[in-house]
Scaffold this motif. Structure first.
Motif, PDB file in Angstrom:
ATOM      1  N   UNK A   1     -18.563  -9.709  17.544  1.00 39.39           N
ATOM      2  CA  UNK A   1     -18.002 -11.064  17.560  1.00 39.39           C
ATOM      3  C   UNK A   1     -18.926 -11.912  18.416  1.00 39.39           C
ATOM      4  N   UNK A   2     -18.792 -13.223  18.326  1.00 41.13           N
ATOM      5  CA  UNK A   2     -19.560 -14.126  19.190  1.00 41.13           C
ATOM      6  C   UNK A   2     -18.565 -15.020  19.915  1.00 41.13           C
ATOM      7  N   UNK A   3     -18.451 -14.820  21.219  1.00 42.39           N
ATOM      8  CA  UNK A   3     -17.505 -15.583  22.037  1.00 42.39           C
ATOM      9  C   UNK A   3     -18.187 -16.645  22.882  1.00 42.39           C
ATOM     10  N   UNK A   4     -19.485 -16.457  23.138  1.00 43.36           N
ATOM     11  CA  UNK A   4     -20.265 -17.407  23.943  1.00 43.36           C
ATOM     12  C   UNK A   4     -21.605 -17.609  23.271  1.00 43.36           C
ATOM     13  N   UNK A   5     -22.053 -18.852  23.178  1.00 45.66           N
ATOM     14  CA  UNK A   5     -23.379 -19.108  22.612  1.00 45.66           C
ATOM     15  C   UNK A   5     -24.004 -20.316  23.301  1.00 45.66           C
ATOM     16  N   UNK A   6     -25.306 -20.229  23.527  1.00 43.37           N
ATOM     17  CA  UNK A   6     -26.065 -21.320  24.132  1.00 43.37           C
ATOM     18  C   UNK A   6     -27.546 -21.056  23.918  1.00 43.37           C
ATOM     19  N   UNK A   7     -28.355 -22.061  24.179  1.00 35.27           N
ATOM     20  CA  UNK A   7     -29.811 -21.920  24.094  1.00 35.27           C
ATOM     21  C   UNK A   7     -30.379 -21.817  25.500  1.00 35.27           C
ATOM     22  N   UNK A   8     -31.230 -20.837  25.695  1.00 37.03           N
ATOM     23  CA  UNK A   8     -31.880 -20.624  26.985  1.00 37.03           C
ATOM     24  C   UNK A   8     -33.354 -20.964  26.834  1.00 37.03           C
ATOM     25  N   UNK A   9     -33.783 -22.017  27.517  1.00 35.34           N
ATOM     26  CA  UNK A   9     -35.175 -22.453  27.388  1.00 35.34           C
ATOM     27  C   UNK A   9     -36.118 -21.497  28.109  1.00 35.34           C
ATOM     28  N   UNK A  10     -37.361 -21.527  27.706  1.00 34.61           N
ATOM     29  CA  UNK A  10     -38.382 -20.698  28.352  1.00 34.61           C
ATOM     30  C   UNK A  10     -38.483 -21.017  29.837  1.00 34.61           C
ATOM     31  N   UNK A  11     -38.376 -22.304  30.173  1.00 32.40           N
ATOM     32  CA  UNK A  11     -38.459 -22.720  31.577  1.00 32.40           C
ATOM     33  C   UNK A  11     -37.307 -22.149  32.385  1.00 32.40           C
ATOM     34  N   UNK A  12     -36.087 -22.227  31.833  1.00 34.01           N
ATOM     35  CA  UNK A  12     -34.923 -21.703  32.551  1.00 34.01           C
ATOM     36  C   UNK A  12     -34.970 -20.185  32.657  1.00 34.01           C
ATOM     37  N   UNK A  13     -35.396 -19.508  31.598  1.00 34.83           N
ATOM     38  CA  UNK A  13     -35.504 -18.050  31.636  1.00 34.83           C
ATOM     39  C   UNK A  13     -36.484 -17.619  32.717  1.00 34.83           C
TER      40      UNK A  13
ATOM     41  N   UNK B   1     -28.046 -20.261  41.349  1.00 35.65           N
ATOM     42  CA  UNK B   1     -27.358 -20.601  40.116  1.00 35.65           C
ATOM     43  C   UNK B   1     -28.024 -21.773  39.421  1.00 35.65           C
ATOM     44  N   UNK B   2     -28.019 -21.739  38.098  1.00 33.32           N
ATOM     45  CA  UNK B   2     -28.545 -22.850  37.310  1.00 33.32           C
ATOM     46  C   UNK B   2     -27.567 -23.160  36.178  1.00 33.32           C
ATOM     47  N   UNK B   3     -27.274 -24.437  35.982  1.00 35.06           N
ATOM     48  CA  UNK B   3     -26.369 -24.845  34.911  1.00 35.06           C
ATOM     49  C   UNK B   3     -27.131 -24.848  33.592  1.00 35.06           C
ATOM     50  N   UNK B   4     -26.538 -24.239  32.563  1.00 39.85           N
ATOM     51  CA  UNK B   4     -27.220 -24.048  31.287  1.00 39.85           C
ATOM     52  C   UNK B   4     -26.662 -24.941  30.185  1.00 39.85           C
ATOM     53  N   UNK B   5     -25.335 -25.051  30.089  1.00 38.45           N
ATOM     54  CA  UNK B   5     -24.742 -25.781  28.969  1.00 38.45           C
ATOM     55  C   UNK B   5     -23.300 -26.154  29.310  1.00 38.45           C
ATOM     56  N   UNK B   6     -22.722 -27.007  28.469  1.00 38.69           N
ATOM     57  CA  UNK B   6     -21.304 -27.358  28.605  1.00 38.69           C
ATOM     58  C   UNK B   6     -20.444 -26.196  28.136  1.00 38.69           C
ATOM     59  N   UNK B   7     -19.294 -26.025  28.774  1.00 39.46           N
ATOM     60  CA  UNK B   7     -18.376 -24.974  28.381  1.00 39.46           C
ATOM     61  C   UNK B   7     -17.465 -25.416  27.246  1.00 39.46           C
ATOM     62  N   UNK B   8     -16.674 -24.479  26.736  1.00 43.52           N
ATOM     63  CA  UNK B   8     -15.751 -24.795  25.641  1.00 43.52           C
ATOM     64  C   UNK B   8     -14.311 -24.429  25.995  1.00 43.52           C
TER      65      UNK B   8
END
Length: 225
Positions: free
Chosen positions: A113-125, A165-172
């Motif tokens: 299943x997919x419960x969480x999804x987001x894009x992780x940029x190369x810079x953030x990784x 900690x780094x903020x990645x995306x908005x939550x749902x």
């Protein structure tokens, strides 16, 4: 058969996951760590003519580096040897039986299943992994309070340890704390689409290269839909 620079680069990454590797007929290569916590898969431009196995992948790549960019690899009888040839130079490299490679996967993982999804940029990784290294953080956690998704570098078993900690995306609206071992995040640099299942598995799919990883979450992970 010739292996491109891109393929050799991916194989160097795969060597950090498992010392050995099984090359299977076709153009898909997979590897898995001995603890079955990481599975990696790539689609290469070359075609593997038949199944064969390398016991020490790092050594094999080092032997290839002794030759020039036009190195031709030819499999010997019964795939017991690989002949590396370039110009006047020829190296006979001994292969092993495919059964000697522990946890050599033949199939990819289907996400339950997919419960969480987001894009992780190369810079953030890169920032996440560098921070974890500098702070000595054994864990990386994907967390959400429902309003925002963050990635934290920490020691999940020691609340007094350093963390970042780094903020990645908005939550749902979902709340969770999904923990990974830092050492299991061995992806090649790049931008990734990340999908996580609350059932204990995450998929990191490179947006620019045909490579993806499945990584298990750790004990202590929590989720609340």
């Amino acid at each position: 058969m010739k292996l491109s620079k891109e393929t050799l680069g991916i194989l160097k990454n795969f060597a950090t996951i498992n010392d050995g590797l099984v090359f299977r007929t076709g153009n898909i290569i997979r590897t898995c760590d001995p603890q079955k916590q990481i599975l990696a898969e790539t689609t290469i431009t070359e075609t593997i003519p038949s199944d064969f196995a390398i016991y020490d992948l790092n050594r094999f790549l080092s032997v290839i580096s002794l030759h020039d960019e036009n190195t031709e690899i030819e499999l010997g009888d019964n795939n017991k040897s690989a002949y590396l040839m370039s110009g006047r130079k020829k190296t006979n490299y001994r292969l092993c039986d495919t059964t000697m490679i522990k946890n050599a996967p033949e199939k990819a993982i289907n996400m339950p299943s997919v419960d969480v999804s987001f894009t992780l940029s190369s810079t953030d990784l890169d920032s996440i992994l560098r921070s974890a290294s500098v702070l000595g953080s054994p864990h990386v956690a994907v967390t959400s309070d429902g309003g925002k998704i963050c990635v934290t570098q920490l020691d999940s078993k020691n609340s007094s340890a350093h963390s970042s900690q780094i903020e990645i995306a908005d939550g749902d609206g979902k709340k969770y704390n999904l923990i990974f071992k830092t050492e299991n995040l061995r992806m090649v640099p790049g931008n990734y689409d990340v999908s996580i299942s609350f059932r204990g598995i995450a998929n990191f799919k490179n947006k620019d290269k045909p490579i993806q990883y499945w990584v298990a979450t750790e004990v202590g992970s929590t989720s609340q839909a």
